[in-house]
Design a protein around this motif. Structure first.
Motif, PDB file in Angstrom:
ATOM      1  N   VAL A 197       0.981  -1.325   0.086  1.00 10.75           N
ATOM      2  CA  VAL A 197       0.059   0.135  -0.148  1.00 10.75           C
ATOM      3  C   VAL A 197       0.840   1.176   0.039  1.00 10.75           C
ATOM      4  N   GLY A 202       1.173   5.417  -0.074  1.00  9.83           N
ATOM      5  CA  GLY A 202       0.354   6.395   0.444  1.00  9.83           C
ATOM      6  C   GLY A 202       1.169   7.741  -0.275  1.00  9.83           C
ATOM      7  N   ASP A 238      -4.455   6.454  -0.297  1.00 12.23           N
ATOM      8  CA  ASP A 238      -3.714   5.213  -0.305  1.00 12.23           C
ATOM      9  C   ASP A 238      -4.039   4.423  -1.627  1.00 12.23           C
ATOM     10  N   ARG A 274       3.168   2.620   2.818  1.00 10.95           N
ATOM     11  CA  ARG A 274       2.373   2.504   4.175  1.00 10.95           C
ATOM     12  C   ARG A 274       2.597   1.038   4.820  1.00 10.95           C
TER      13      ARG A 274
END
Length: 196
Positions: A151, A153, A158, A178
């Motif tokens: 993921v 960011g 996101d 992230r």
């Protein structure tokens, strides 16, 4: 005494720099001419490398563009170029530790010249409890996912990234991975930043 071809190359390099600076500021050649007091035909001849401008002319143009006079000589600053060729499986291997997070990367390219800095890396993140670092910088970043899932960011957004996905972004806004979803996540990242 300077050889003619060297003088012509210098005139052409000054013209390239002038045009680039003018266009960066969104000025037409005519507007630059009006603001600087240098004739439009002279601006055109300088930009095409057809004339060796006087220092007073270059000074008027640099003042109007609000840049140091030396900026008009930026394309003449070097008489060499560099390149880097990295064979498969090679590159400079490094480990980055940020607080409790650790990841590996291979530097594939690092190129610096008077107006640009460019870096390319192959990065491997492993799933761990410590969070990967968040960055804020200048320039642009490109990411291409080679394997795994994570993921990413960007500001308050996101994005789930998987193999084959790519992302490019302005690095002035906070950004970074992230969370690593798969056991291992590998991606190619390219960063470019203008130097002043």
């Amino acid at each position: 005494m300077r050889e003619p071809e060297t003088s012509e190359a210098t005139d052409l390099a000054i013209g390239v720099a002038l045009r680039a600076l003018r266009e960066e500021q969104g000025l037409s050649a005519r507007n630059l001419a009006l603001a600087s007091g240098v004739s439009a035909s002279m601006v055109s001849r300088i930009e095409s490398g057809q004339v060796s401008p006087s220092i007073s002319t270059l000074n008027a143009l640099s003042r109007t563009l609000n840049v140091p006079l030396v900026s008009l000589f930026r394309e003449t600053a070097t008489n060499h170029t560099d390149f880097t060729f990295v064979r498969s499986g090679e590159g400079l291997r490094s480990t980055r530790i940020v607080e409790q997070h650790e990841h590996e990367f291979i530097n594939l390219a690092f190129h610096t010249r008077h107006d640009l800095q460019f870096e390319a890396r192959r990065v491997t993140l492993r799933r761990q409890t410590a969070r990967p670092p968040i960055y804020v910088g200048h320039g642009v970043v490109f990411i291409y996912v080679l394997a795994g899932e994570a993921v990413y960011g960007y500001g308050d957004r996101d994005m789930v990234m998987k193999a084959g996905d790519s992302l490019s972004l302005d690095s002035e806004l906070s950004h970074g991975f992230r969370r690593v979803v798969s056991e291992k996540f590998t991606f190619l990242t390219v960063q470019a930043e203008r130097r002043r």
